[in-house]
Motif scaffolding. Structure first.
Motif, PDB file in Angstrom:
ATOM      1  N   GLN A 400     -51.118 -53.904   5.177  1.00  0.00           N
ATOM      2  CA  GLN A 400     -50.461 -53.006   6.402  1.00  0.00           C
ATOM      3  C   GLN A 400     -50.594 -53.892   7.701  1.00  0.00           C
ATOM      4  OE1 GLN A 400     -51.434 -49.002   7.022  1.00  0.00           O
ATOM      5  NE2 GLN A 400     -51.563 -48.595   4.922  1.00  0.00           N
ATOM      6  N   PHE A 401     -51.519 -54.737   7.786  1.00  0.00           N
ATOM      7  CA  PHE A 401     -51.657 -55.653   9.159  1.00  0.00           C
ATOM      8  C   PHE A 401     -51.146 -57.149   8.770  1.00  0.00           C
ATOM      9  CE2 PHE A 401     -54.796 -52.117   9.541  1.00  0.00           C
ATOM     10  CZ  PHE A 401     -54.293 -51.690  10.561  1.00  0.00           C
ATOM     11  N   PHE A 402     -51.422 -57.764   7.824  1.00  0.00           N
ATOM     12  CA  PHE A 402     -51.101 -58.949   7.621  1.00  0.00           C
ATOM     13  C   PHE A 402     -50.036 -59.260   6.513  1.00  0.00           C
ATOM     14  CE2 PHE A 402     -55.607 -58.741   8.576  1.00  0.00           C
ATOM     15  CZ  PHE A 402     -55.497 -59.200  10.005  1.00  0.00           C
ATOM     16  N   ILE A 403     -49.254 -60.242   6.713  1.00  0.00           N
ATOM     17  CA  ILE A 403     -48.157 -60.887   5.788  1.00  0.00           C
ATOM     18  C   ILE A 403     -48.615 -62.160   5.008  1.00  0.00           C
ATOM     19  CG2 ILE A 403     -46.109 -61.368   5.293  1.00  0.00           C
ATOM     20  CD1 ILE A 403     -45.319 -59.583   7.875  1.00  0.00           C
ATOM     21  N   PHE A 404     -48.598 -61.900   3.602  1.00  0.00           N
ATOM     22  CA  PHE A 404     -49.183 -63.005   3.005  1.00  0.00           C
ATOM     23  C   PHE A 404     -48.100 -63.579   1.902  1.00  0.00           C
ATOM     24  CE2 PHE A 404     -52.807 -60.520   3.520  1.00  0.00           C
ATOM     25  CZ  PHE A 404     -53.939 -61.449   3.969  1.00  0.00           C
ATOM     26  N   ASN A 405     -48.143 -64.771   1.991  1.00  0.00           N
ATOM     27  CA  ASN A 405     -46.980 -65.539   0.951  1.00  0.00           C
ATOM     28  C   ASN A 405     -47.339 -65.367  -0.453  1.00  0.00           C
ATOM     29  OD1 ASN A 405     -45.353 -66.349   3.203  1.00  0.00           O
ATOM     30  ND2 ASN A 405     -46.833 -67.995   3.559  1.00  0.00           N
ATOM     31  N   SER A 406     -48.463 -65.064  -0.892  1.00  0.00           N
ATOM     32  CA  SER A 406     -48.682 -64.893  -2.377  1.00  0.00           C
ATOM     33  C   SER A 406     -49.773 -64.066  -2.705  1.00  0.00           C
ATOM     34  CB  SER A 406     -48.690 -66.431  -2.946  1.00  0.00           C
ATOM     35  OG  SER A 406     -49.890 -66.851  -2.570  1.00  0.00           O
ATOM     36  N   TRP A 407     -50.072 -63.422  -3.796  1.00  0.00           N
ATOM     37  CA  TRP A 407     -51.005 -62.805  -4.219  1.00  0.00           C
ATOM     38  C   TRP A 407     -52.359 -63.628  -4.038  1.00  0.00           C
ATOM     39  CZ3 TRP A 407     -53.123 -58.274  -5.699  1.00  0.00           C
ATOM     40  CH2 TRP A 407     -54.243 -58.299  -6.629  1.00  0.00           C
ATOM     41  N   GLU A 408     -52.066 -64.951  -4.666  1.00  0.00           N
ATOM     42  CA  GLU A 408     -53.385 -65.844  -4.590  1.00  0.00           C
ATOM     43  C   GLU A 408     -53.774 -65.953  -3.083  1.00  0.00           C
ATOM     44  OE1 GLU A 408     -50.508 -66.617  -5.948  1.00  0.00           O
ATOM     45  OE2 GLU A 408     -51.078 -66.377  -8.321  1.00  0.00           O
ATOM     46  N   ALA A 409     -52.922 -66.150  -1.995  1.00  0.00           N
ATOM     47  CA  ALA A 409     -53.089 -66.314  -0.763  1.00  0.00           C
ATOM     48  C   ALA A 409     -54.081 -65.157  -0.292  1.00  0.00           C
ATOM     49  CB  ALA A 409     -52.009 -66.440   0.110  1.00  0.00           C
ATOM     50  N   MET A 410     -53.422 -63.855  -0.625  1.00  0.00           N
ATOM     51  CA  MET A 410     -54.247 -62.803  -0.254  1.00  0.00           C
ATOM     52  C   MET A 410     -55.699 -62.523  -0.821  1.00  0.00           C
ATOM     53  SD  MET A 410     -52.707 -59.118  -0.436  1.00  0.00           S
ATOM     54  CE  MET A 410     -52.520 -58.942  -2.343  1.00  0.00           C
ATOM     55  N   LEU A 411     -55.726 -63.065  -2.137  1.00  0.00           N
ATOM     56  CA  LEU A 411     -57.080 -62.794  -2.700  1.00  0.00           C
ATOM     57  C   LEU A 411     -58.150 -63.938  -2.134  1.00  0.00           C
ATOM     58  CD1 LEU A 411     -56.736 -62.432  -6.473  1.00  0.00           C
ATOM     59  CD2 LEU A 411     -57.145 -60.815  -4.785  1.00  0.00           C
ATOM     60  N   SER A 412     -57.451 -65.180  -1.665  1.00  0.00           N
ATOM     61  CA  SER A 412     -58.417 -65.907  -0.949  1.00  0.00           C
ATOM     62  C   SER A 412     -58.890 -65.574   0.319  1.00  0.00           C
ATOM     63  CB  SER A 412     -57.871 -67.582  -1.184  1.00  0.00           C
ATOM     64  OG  SER A 412     -56.849 -67.615  -0.228  1.00  0.00           O
ATOM     65  N   PHE A 413     -57.961 -64.893   1.118  1.00  0.00           N
ATOM     66  CA  PHE A 413     -58.299 -64.563   2.445  1.00  0.00           C
ATOM     67  C   PHE A 413     -59.496 -63.355   2.169  1.00  0.00           C
ATOM     68  CE2 PHE A 413     -57.636 -60.950   5.598  1.00  0.00           C
ATOM     69  CZ  PHE A 413     -57.809 -61.622   6.616  1.00  0.00           C
ATOM     70  N   LEU A 414     -59.490 -62.565   1.284  1.00  0.00           N
ATOM     71  CA  LEU A 414     -60.547 -61.709   1.012  1.00  0.00           C
ATOM     72  C   LEU A 414     -61.874 -62.312   0.737  1.00  0.00           C
ATOM     73  CD1 LEU A 414     -59.241 -58.645  -1.004  1.00  0.00           C
ATOM     74  CD2 LEU A 414     -59.005 -58.959   1.505  1.00  0.00           C
ATOM     75  N   LEU A 415     -61.671 -63.617   0.070  1.00  0.00           N
ATOM     76  CA  LEU A 415     -62.874 -64.051  -0.376  1.00  0.00           C
ATOM     77  C   LEU A 415     -63.454 -64.965   0.768  1.00  0.00           C
ATOM     78  CD1 LEU A 415     -61.988 -65.043  -3.991  1.00  0.00           C
ATOM     79  CD2 LEU A 415     -63.623 -63.476  -3.314  1.00  0.00           C
ATOM     80  N   MET A 416     -62.916 -65.184   1.812  1.00  0.00           N
ATOM     81  CA  MET A 416     -63.283 -65.965   3.042  1.00  0.00           C
ATOM     82  C   MET A 416     -64.442 -65.632   3.628  1.00  0.00           C
ATOM     83  SD  MET A 416     -59.832 -67.095   4.981  1.00  0.00           S
ATOM     84  CE  MET A 416     -58.553 -68.055   4.116  1.00  0.00           C
ATOM     85  N   THR A 417     -65.187 -66.087   4.503  1.00  0.00           N
ATOM     86  CA  THR A 417     -66.302 -65.751   5.398  1.00  0.00           C
ATOM     87  C   THR A 417     -65.561 -65.038   6.813  1.00  0.00           C
ATOM     88  OG1 THR A 417     -66.555 -67.574   6.570  1.00  0.00           O
ATOM     89  CG2 THR A 417     -67.806 -67.574   4.564  1.00  0.00           C
ATOM     90  N   ASN A 418     -66.426 -64.132   7.397  1.00  0.00           N
ATOM     91  CA  ASN A 418     -65.659 -63.549   8.631  1.00  0.00           C
ATOM     92  C   ASN A 418     -65.119 -64.850   9.400  1.00  0.00           C
ATOM     93  OD1 ASN A 418     -66.497 -61.444   7.446  1.00  0.00           O
ATOM     94  ND2 ASN A 418     -68.266 -61.025   8.814  1.00  0.00           N
ATOM     95  N   ASP A 419     -65.808 -65.942   9.897  1.00  0.00           N
ATOM     96  CA  ASP A 419     -65.638 -66.637  10.435  1.00  0.00           C
ATOM     97  C   ASP A 419     -64.094 -67.446  10.064  1.00  0.00           C
ATOM     98  OD1 ASP A 419     -67.774 -66.459  12.136  1.00  0.00           O
ATOM     99  OD2 ASP A 419     -68.799 -68.179  11.557  1.00  0.00           O
ATOM    100  N   GLU A 420     -64.144 -67.584   8.668  1.00  0.00           N
ATOM    101  CA  GLU A 420     -62.829 -68.490   8.157  1.00  0.00           C
ATOM    102  C   GLU A 420     -61.624 -67.417   8.282  1.00  0.00           C
ATOM    103  OE1 GLU A 420     -64.956 -71.250   4.504  1.00  0.00           O
ATOM    104  OE2 GLU A 420     -64.338 -68.962   4.323  1.00  0.00           O
ATOM    105  N   GLN A 421     -62.017 -66.018   8.165  1.00  0.00           N
ATOM    106  CA  GLN A 421     -60.995 -65.027   8.335  1.00  0.00           C
ATOM    107  C   GLN A 421     -60.465 -65.099   9.700  1.00  0.00           C
ATOM    108  OE1 GLN A 421     -62.690 -61.465   6.957  1.00  0.00           O
ATOM    109  NE2 GLN A 421     -61.875 -61.837   4.688  1.00  0.00           N
ATOM    110  N   ASP A 422     -61.235 -65.137  10.604  1.00  0.00           N
ATOM    111  CA  ASP A 422     -60.936 -65.111  12.149  1.00  0.00           C
ATOM    112  C   ASP A 422     -60.019 -66.354  12.303  1.00  0.00           C
ATOM    113  OD1 ASP A 422     -62.245 -62.948  12.723  1.00  0.00           O
ATOM    114  OD2 ASP A 422     -64.220 -64.031  13.486  1.00  0.00           O
ATOM    115  N   GLU A 423     -60.623 -67.555  11.886  1.00  0.00           N
ATOM    116  CA  GLU A 423     -59.650 -68.755  12.352  1.00  0.00           C
ATOM    117  C   GLU A 423     -58.282 -68.482  11.443  1.00  0.00           C
ATOM    118  OE1 GLU A 423     -59.638 -72.072  13.385  1.00  0.00           O
ATOM    119  OE2 GLU A 423     -61.183 -70.961  14.427  1.00  0.00           O
TER     120      GLU A 423
END
Ligand SMILES: [Zn+2]
Length: 428
Positions: A400-423
């Motif tokens: 609802q907030f972010f747009i992802f180019n692929s399912w893989e990109a979305m899952l890898s976002f969920l698996l990032m650390t908080n700092d990585e997600q901020d970046e």
């Protein structure tokens, strides 16, 4: 998925269409996939504000249809056109050797079958609806399917196959002024088995079903299609067979005590007549009794099969027979209670709407089962977010907030650390 939905024949006159049929199918599928009926609404808003949306990036939907048109188009797509999708998913699982762990006997897959209702109404109905008249004179109309799913006692995931609708083909035949002959689970089971054989002619199956299935015509049908069976067989339905068993002074048996101090008693007898008529077929009977430490029988299960029972395979056979509950637990309960909104009223439509909605829900569930079996990133996400529900809750909020180019990109976002997600968000 897009290639599948593109392949579904479009019977409409193309000039009059605002939305492509593939966009319509994919949009309904996307709602089921995210288990969110309001998905299209949110993504339409996203499109207005940001000129792109996740329906396009994740599902390849060009133009998100309005709800009323979505229903109208779906209502006109013959449901059988979705059958190849099930076959293709199955083929892919087989090619990547994911089905090998499911073999219940060498090269044999167990397919459990059971009926479930997906639509019910007191008012809206069609000539195909099953109907039941209550004492009050009120009628309930419904649609149901005979669903089959490949399963194994040691595997949590179940693999659905294309179901067989339980519905009246023509206006139901009147047997007497009060009674009508309607379609039913056992008739649907016969058609299901024919379809399973013609869809997968080289695959051998063991069909596992409840007490409704343990009758001679259906058993003959299964054997004629070169399949095996395990069907529940209860004393109330099979008096003759149980009397026959009682005539033996003793049946072959095996007893095991488990860690909780309960005794598991296994008994069996091969080549027993199914009923008392002259043409009765011979079946192999087996049962499982659980006796608690006080000596009280707490559960009794019994089945018939064509597979010869012996001391070496009895425990395996009982496990196979008892694993049938998975179709209820892992499949139907998940579809009904875990966010898929199966019984949410998507509408009856005039032709195919309610069945197509059921099939698209089942396909979404199928995809999720495939992820659990094969997708490492999805498995890591499941671990990180705890339950399946909390993972999907997170996914729904995220899109609802972010747009992802692929399912893989979305899952890898969920698996990032908080700092990585901020970046990551800064760069968006
Ligand atoms: Zn109907």
């Amino acid at each position: 998925m897009t290639s599948h939905f593109d392949a579904v024949t479009d019977r409409r006159q193309s000039k009059k269409c605002t939305y492509s049929q593939s966009d319509v199918l994919m949009s309904a599928f996307a709602c089921m996939y995210f288990q969110q009926p309001s998905l299209l609404h949110f993504q339409r808003k996203m499109q207005e504000g940001r000129h792109k949306n996740n329906c396009r990036t994740l599902f390849g939907i060009e133009k998100i249809p309005q709800d009323s048109q979505l229903r109208e188009v779906l209502d006109n797509i013959p449901s059988d056109l979705l059958a190849p999708v099930f076959k293709d998913f199955f083929g892919r699982l087989r090619r990547h050797k994911h089905l090998e762990d499911y073999a219940i006997l060498p090269n044999v897959l167990m397919c459990s079958i059971d009926g479930t209702q997906y639509y019910s109404s007191k008012k809206i109905h069609c000539e195909h609806c099953l109907h039941k008249e209550h004492k009050t004179g009120e009628k309930t109309y419904s649609h149901a399917v005979l669903q089959g799913a490949i399963m194994h006692p040691d595997k949590k995931q179940v693999i659905p196959v294309m179901p067989e609708p339980i519905q009246n083909s023509e206006p139901a035949v009147k047997v007497s002024p009060l009674k009508e002959k309607q379609d039913c689970e056992t008739k649907a089971a016969k058609r299901f088995i024919e379809r399973l054989k013609s869809t997968y002619p080289r695959q051998r199956f063991l069909i596992c079903g409840d007490g409704l299935m343990s009758h001679q015509p259906l058993i003959n049908e299964v054997l004629a299609k070169d399949m095996h069976y395990i069907f529940v067989c209860k004393p109330g339905d099979h008096k003759y067979l149980f009397e026959w068993l009682n005539d033996y002074p003793e049946l072959p048996s095996l007893e095991i005590t488990d860690k909780k101090g309960r005794t598991h008693q296994y008994r069996w007898q091969n080549k027993v007549p199914l009923h008392g008529q002259a043409d009765a077929i011979l079946v192999n009977y087996f049962e499982h009794k659980i006796i608690n430490s006080q000596g009280k029988v707490t559960s009794t299960y019994s089945w018939v099969t064509d597979i010869e029972i012996n001391e070496k395979n009895i425990i395996k056979m009982v496990k196979a027979g008892r694993c049938r509950w998975k179709i209820e637990n892992e499949c139907f309960n998940t579809l009904k209670n875990q966010g898929y909104h199966l019984e949410h009223n998507y509408g009856h439509g005039k032709e195919y709407l309610s069945y197509n909605m059921y099939l698209l829900t089942l396909l979404a569930f199928y995809c999720h089962q495939i992820f659990e079996l094969t997708d490492k990133a999805y498995q890591a996400c499941r671990k990180r977010y705890g339950s399946k529900q909390s993972l999907w809750e997170t996914l729904r909020v995220t899109i609802q907030f972010f747009i992802f180019n692929s399912w893989e990109a979305m899952l890898s976002f969920l698996l990032m650390t908080n700092d990585e997600q901020d970046e990551f968000i800064k760069k968006m």
